[in-house]
Design a protein around this motif. Sequence first.
Motif, mmCIF file in Angstrom:
data_model
loop_
_atom_site.group_PDB
_atom_site.id
_atom_site.type_symbol
_atom_site.label_atom_id
_atom_site.label_comp_id
_atom_site.label_asym_id
_atom_site.label_seq_id
_atom_site.Cartn_x
_atom_site.Cartn_y
_atom_site.Cartn_z
ATOM 1 N N GLY A 75 8.965 8.011 -4.615
ATOM 2 C CA GLY A 75 8.720 8.640 -5.050
ATOM 3 C C GLY A 75 7.823 8.164 -6.459
ATOM 4 O O GLY A 75 6.740 8.166 -7.438
ATOM 5 N N VAL A 76 7.624 6.954 -6.337
ATOM 6 C CA VAL A 76 6.620 5.996 -7.601
ATOM 7 C C VAL A 76 5.884 4.906 -6.681
ATOM 8 O O VAL A 76 5.627 4.305 -5.701
ATOM 9 N N PRO A 77 4.378 5.787 -6.083
ATOM 10 C CA PRO A 77 3.218 5.411 -5.630
ATOM 11 C C PRO A 77 2.818 3.350 -7.040
ATOM 12 O O PRO A 77 2.868 3.611 -7.237
ATOM 13 N N ALA A 78 3.274 2.129 -5.165
ATOM 14 C CA ALA A 78 2.878 0.868 -5.745
ATOM 15 C C ALA A 78 1.414 0.501 -6.426
ATOM 16 O O ALA A 78 0.424 1.830 -5.961
ATOM 17 N N LEU A 79 1.338 -0.277 -7.029
ATOM 18 C CA LEU A 79 -0.217 -0.988 -7.536
ATOM 19 C C LEU A 79 -1.027 -0.713 -6.545
ATOM 20 O O LEU A 79 -2.215 -0.381 -6.473
ATOM 21 N N GLY A 80 -0.032 -1.589 -5.189
ATOM 22 C CA GLY A 80 -1.324 -1.644 -4.109
ATOM 23 C C GLY A 80 -1.472 -0.314 -3.530
ATOM 24 O O GLY A 80 -2.877 0.037 -3.268
ATOM 25 N N TRP A 81 -1.019 1.156 -4.231
ATOM 26 C CA TRP A 81 -1.313 3.050 -3.037
ATOM 27 C C TRP A 81 -1.982 2.859 -3.786
ATOM 28 O O TRP A 81 -2.840 3.254 -3.782
ATOM 29 N N ARG A 133 0.808 -0.672 0.386
ATOM 30 C CA ARG A 133 0.466 -0.284 0.141
ATOM 31 C C ARG A 133 1.168 1.111 0.077
ATOM 32 O O ARG A 133 0.574 2.264 0.207
ATOM 33 N N GLY A 134 2.007 1.331 0.332
ATOM 34 C CA GLY A 134 2.959 1.942 -0.135
ATOM 35 C C GLY A 134 3.731 2.576 -1.364
ATOM 36 O O GLY A 134 3.036 2.623 -2.146
ATOM 37 N N HIS A 135 5.251 2.603 -1.269
ATOM 38 C CA HIS A 135 5.743 3.085 -2.919
ATOM 39 C C HIS A 135 6.131 1.734 -3.189
ATOM 40 O O HIS A 135 7.392 0.945 -2.252
ATOM 41 N N TYR A 136 6.929 1.847 -4.267
ATOM 42 C CA TYR A 136 7.460 0.749 -5.373
ATOM 43 C C TYR A 136 8.826 1.012 -4.717
ATOM 44 O O TYR A 136 10.004 0.259 -4.629
ATOM 45 N N MET A 137 9.201 1.997 -5.026
ATOM 46 C CA MET A 137 10.380 2.430 -5.212
ATOM 47 C C MET A 137 10.559 4.322 -4.561
ATOM 48 O O MET A 137 9.317 4.690 -4.848
ATOM 49 N N HIS A 197 17.616 -5.043 1.013
ATOM 50 C CA HIS A 197 16.474 -5.206 1.357
ATOM 51 C C HIS A 197 15.822 -3.651 0.994
ATOM 52 O O HIS A 197 16.432 -2.709 0.483
ATOM 53 N N SER A 198 14.865 -3.368 1.631
ATOM 54 C CA SER A 198 13.593 -2.892 1.366
ATOM 55 C C SER A 198 13.394 -1.850 2.795
ATOM 56 O O SER A 198 12.828 -2.402 3.637
ATOM 57 N N PRO A 199 13.601 -1.029 2.430
ATOM 58 C CA PRO A 199 13.189 -0.436 4.248
ATOM 59 C C PRO A 199 11.813 -0.702 4.133
ATOM 60 O O PRO A 199 10.652 -0.340 2.608
ATOM 61 N N THR A 200 10.220 -0.990 5.626
ATOM 62 C CA THR A 200 9.138 -1.279 5.233
ATOM 63 C C THR A 200 8.971 -0.606 6.665
ATOM 64 O O THR A 200 9.726 -0.788 7.329
ATOM 65 N N VAL A 201 7.218 -0.319 6.521
ATOM 66 C CA VAL A 201 6.441 -0.115 7.624
ATOM 67 C C VAL A 201 5.558 -0.701 7.554
ATOM 68 O O VAL A 201 4.145 -0.478 6.903
#
Length: 412
Positions: A282-288, A276-280, A387-391
């Motif tokens: 500045g890039v809103p993800a599909l789920g966002w 639901r966040g960002h793919y990278m 790794h990617s950061p996630t909340v």
Amino acid sequence: MPQDVTGWLVENTSRLDRLTAGGSCQDLRPFGAALAGVRVVGLGEATHGTREFFQLKHRLVRFLVREAGFTTLALEASQSAGRALDAYVQGDDSDPATLLGRLGFWTWRTEEMLALVTWMRTHNQSATSDRRVRFVGIDPQRSGASIMYITDFLRRVAPEEAAATWAALAPLLDARPGGLPDPQQQLRASAERLLDLLTARRAEFTAEVGTAETDAAIHHARVLVRSADLVTLPFDASMFTARDRYMAEAVRAVVDGADGTAEKAVVWAHNGHVSRGHYMPGVPALGWHLHQHYGDAYYALGLLFGAGEFRARRGRTMRRPPVPHRISKPGAGSLEAELAQAVPHNHFVDLRAARTASAEVRDWVGKQYPHRSFGANVPRLIYRLNHSPTVPARDYDGLAYVSTSSCSRPLP
């Protein structure tokens, strides 16, 4: 980890008795209960080459179709080529392994995906019309099947347009995102003219060849407009932004009934896309996009793993075949390590339940953690550091943890 958090995880985690489909679904009941009011479920994956992820997602798809009334599988794969695979699922006599190869990604040409689409076909043979399941691709890249369909269509209904259309859109046959500079936007303009032509003469073409073929041609033309935009954008954030937005639009077209029927859909893609966040940055993800549109009627399930192997291409090249990559247990402080510390076996946890938990639990799910993220390609020597950061509370509604990963199995 605070004792309150450990206790909450132990209490709210559901053990997965097995990863493979078939048999009792009793252990999936908590997952089903978490989906009350949900119309779209995003099933993620931390790697595109983990057999256990595919097996578990197959099992979850079966459960969602049989127990929760979901009727569409939307895959991160060619929107053009997906229609032929759907025809197989609906009963067409085709070779499913060949059709999987035409989806444009080595990731889906596996034994695990073949087992899933074969089951979908078998399910449809006995399902009532309202419970039949269909397959859709949602990625506008790899649009060669659309060009072939439309060219053949025009040869029959408007032969004077066929040659010019082929000449104008042929560059899309092999183009990849960001790989076809088009400063004058001639390619997209050609695709838009094609769509305008088909729309303007829809009644004429329908009278000649029928509604189904004409509607399919218009669908393919819309795909080509998006594809032309995607492949001519620079290989930067603008291209990635467009791709996820277009994939979300494809899902919404199914779920909201733009094609005539409203559906409940399962979206199968990487964790980075279903988030639901960002793919990278500045890039809103599909789920966002899906969460913005559907709110809590969209449920993002991230899939994480402990240790083992997965398949991926090494380096940036698209020509080398994928190979096994070994990975050890997750490092301290990662999201995977936090989950494994509390509940080391395969499990599912509904993060939405944390909304009414103690302050310590809400604080835990609201912090940022590194978590593993491997795409179709990984760096040569430092992939273990990928790794990617996630909340968790921001990016996912639920998490499934698989303790051991093994390589997906490619078809011959």
